[in-house]
Structures are given as C-alpha cells and as structure tokens.
Design a protein around this motif. Structure first.
Motif, PDB file in Angstrom:
ATOM      1  N   THR A 141     -13.091   3.932  -9.795  1.00  0.00           N
ATOM      2  CA  THR A 141     -11.999   2.977  -9.658  1.00  0.00           C
ATOM      3  C   THR A 141     -12.582   1.595  -9.377  1.00  0.00           C
ATOM      4  N   GLY A 142     -11.834   0.572  -9.752  1.00  0.00           N
ATOM      5  CA  GLY A 142     -12.380  -0.776  -9.649  1.00  0.00           C
ATOM      6  C   GLY A 142     -13.541  -0.973 -10.594  1.00  0.00           C
ATOM      7  N   GLY A 169     -14.850  -4.602 -11.935  1.00  0.00           N
ATOM      8  CA  GLY A 169     -15.475  -5.595 -11.076  1.00  0.00           C
ATOM      9  C   GLY A 169     -16.988  -5.495 -11.088  1.00  0.00           C
ATOM     10  N   GLY A 201     -18.175  -2.139  -9.477  1.00  0.00           N
ATOM     11  CA  GLY A 201     -17.794  -1.019 -10.341  1.00  0.00           C
ATOM     12  C   GLY A 201     -18.628  -0.957 -11.599  1.00  0.00           C
ATOM     13  N   ASP A 242      -9.014   0.395 -13.566  1.00  0.00           N
ATOM     14  CA  ASP A 242      -8.914  -0.950 -12.999  1.00  0.00           C
ATOM     15  C   ASP A 242      -7.565  -1.520 -13.408  1.00  0.00           C
ATOM     16  N   ASN A 253     -13.787   3.008  -5.520  1.00  0.00           N
ATOM     17  CA  ASN A 253     -14.391   1.714  -5.223  1.00  0.00           C
ATOM     18  C   ASN A 253     -13.387   0.568  -5.187  1.00  0.00           C
ATOM     19  N   ALA A 254     -12.200   0.745  -5.754  1.00  0.00           N
ATOM     20  CA  ALA A 254     -11.242  -0.359  -5.860  1.00  0.00           C
ATOM     21  C   ALA A 254     -10.818  -0.861  -4.484  1.00  0.00           C
ATOM     22  N   VAL A 272      -8.999  -4.657  -2.328  1.00  0.00           N
ATOM     23  CA  VAL A 272      -8.559  -6.051  -2.315  1.00  0.00           C
ATOM     24  C   VAL A 272      -8.856  -6.639  -0.948  1.00  0.00           C
ATOM     25  N   VAL A 297      -3.619  -0.509  -1.601  1.00  0.00           N
ATOM     26  CA  VAL A 297      -4.778  -0.346  -2.485  1.00  0.00           C
ATOM     27  C   VAL A 297      -5.958   0.232  -1.717  1.00  0.00           C
ATOM     28  N   ASN A 298      -6.301  -0.395  -0.607  1.00  0.00           N
ATOM     29  CA  ASN A 298      -7.548  -0.049   0.091  1.00  0.00           C
ATOM     30  C   ASN A 298      -7.534   1.322   0.751  1.00  0.00           C
TER      31      ASN A 298
END
Length: 266
Positions: free
Chosen positions: A13-14, A17, A20, A39, A94-95, A97, A118-119
C-alpha cells in the motif's frame, strides 16, 4: 548483490510514493515476481510501474487505485490482487498521511478522522483482508537453512519513530503510529502458530523529493540529534522491510525495527 531468495507475490500500500516505490524495487531485486500496488494516486502508481518495467521487466506489477479510508475500496482492491495472483505471500502496509500541526485542543474532528482513517483504520483493514487470505494458503518452505520451517505469509507494517516517542502538535499522527505497534504485537501473537509473521519498521526521517528545503531547515536540530548525522534514504528503509519479510527472519515476529540512524537510541 546476492538475492535474499524471496518468491511469489506481494501487496504494497502507498506504492506510488517514494518509500512504496523503493519497497517494490527491493522486493523485485530479491526475487518477488508479482507485485500488487495500492495507492490513491494513479500517477504515482504509473511512476512505480514504469520504474519496475525498466529495471525488472520480468516482474508483473498490478496497479490498483484504492482509498484506504473506505472499507469497500480497500476490500475491492485487495480482492483484485488476490484474483490476479492467487495468493499473497508478502504484505507491506505502508500508506499514510501526515497531520496539520496543532495541539489536540485545536485539532478538528475532521482532521482526526482523516489521519486515523488512513494511518490506523486503513492499515487495520488491509491486515484484516491480508490475514484472511494468508490463513487459506498452503504454507511454503521459506528458510534456506531449514526446509522444515514453513510460512503462509509475512506482513510488515510501516510505523515511525513517532510510534516510540512524540513530537509536539502531532497528537493524532503520533497516536496512529503508536497504535500500529500495538496492532502488530497483537496480531503477531494471534497468528504465530498459523504460520504468519507480523512485524513493523519504524523509519526516522526519510530523504525524499517531497522534503522541501524549508522543511529540511526546520528539521536541522532533529537531524543533528541523529548519531549518523543524516536522513535515511528510501532504499535503506525498503531493504529493512525486505529483510523482515525474507526467510532469514523466520523467528522474528511481533517486533518493531527502528530504521533511524540511531535516533531512538539517544
């Protein structure tokens, strides 16, 4: 560089970026042949896909747009990866904000929900569906020195050094990263005998193109406290993730590995 001998498929995930993308490259370099990248940014996913296609043309990369704040979007995205690859051997959540700087008394409910959705909630949702899939899978021999050691899957969550400590005006962000450590430890215990490992990496400050010069100046005092005297590269964090996933780490579960140049040791 010798390969760590990873095999099979992964989900990140993420993935659009800087971190990622570095994780995707590290996994590909060490043997993962199929990678599903989630993402919210399609342009970021395109960048990762192009990078992998150039450096590792034999690796299949499946870009999936997903909003991890949405349970439906998260479930659908992970189902697409499972449908395409048949299994998930490695999952990297990994995502994340950031938070607008403010003490808790001045932080809005909307900002709390945006960050936590999100986190932490989004990470928990990903783990929920990843674990369900891994439980169904046939265990594979993964340790190069002991073929009797088998696993159904391995998960690495990405937290932060702020999962160990706190910085002012980041109460929600700090809390989301602390929560990730608690979830990792609990799931590691619950799934250990099912052949699934769950660990966390806790990066310090990472040198990425998004780190503006003004931010670097603001971080100077913090950087001066890092024993190594520099920021981490995305590749250094990515390789720590890959190590925790690989067959050399089969007796490591429930840990949080700081990748911070010694920052949390001070």
């Amino acid at each position: 560089m010798a390969s760590l001998g990873l095999k099979g498929s992964a989900i990140i995930t993420g993935a659009g970026g800087a971190l990622g993308r570095a994780i995707a490259q590290s996994l590909a370099r060490h043997g993962v042949s199929k990678i599903g990248g989630l993402d919210i940014s399609t342009s970021g996913l395109d960048g990762t896909k192009n990078t992998l296609a150039e450096a590792y043309p034999a690796v299949e990369f499946l870009p999936v747009q997903a909003d991890l704040a949405s349970a439906d979007s998260t479930s659908e995205a992970i189902c697409k990866v499972i449908s395409a690859f048949g299994r998930i051997d490695y999952a990297i959540n990994n995502a994340g904000v950031g938070q607008e700087l403010a003490p808790s008394g001045d932080t809005s409910v909307e900002e709390f929900d945006r960050v936590m959705n999100v986190n932490f909630r989004g990470l928990w949702l990903c783990e929920k569906y990843e674990l369900r899939q891994m439980e169904k899978q046939e265990a594979r021999a993964v340790n190069p020195f002991n073929p009797s050691i088998k696993e159904k899957g391995s998960i690495v969550n990405v937290s932060s050094v702020l999962g160990f400590m706190a910085m002012p005006h980041l109460g929600v962000y700090n809390s989301s990263k602390h929560a990730t450590l608690g979830l990792t430890r609990t799931d590691a215990i619950d799934y250990a005998k099912k052949g699934i490992r769950v660990n966390t990496v806790a990066p310090g400050f990472i040198d990425t193109p998004l780190l503006l010069e003004s931010t670097r100046k603001a971080l100077k005092t913090t950087i001066d406290r890092i024993p190594q005297g520099r920021l981490a590269s995305p590749e250094e964090v990515a390789d720590a993730v890959t190590f925790l996933l690989c067959g050399l780490a089969t007796h490591i579960t429930g840990v949080t590995l700081p990748v911070d140049g010694g920052f949390t040791a001070t």
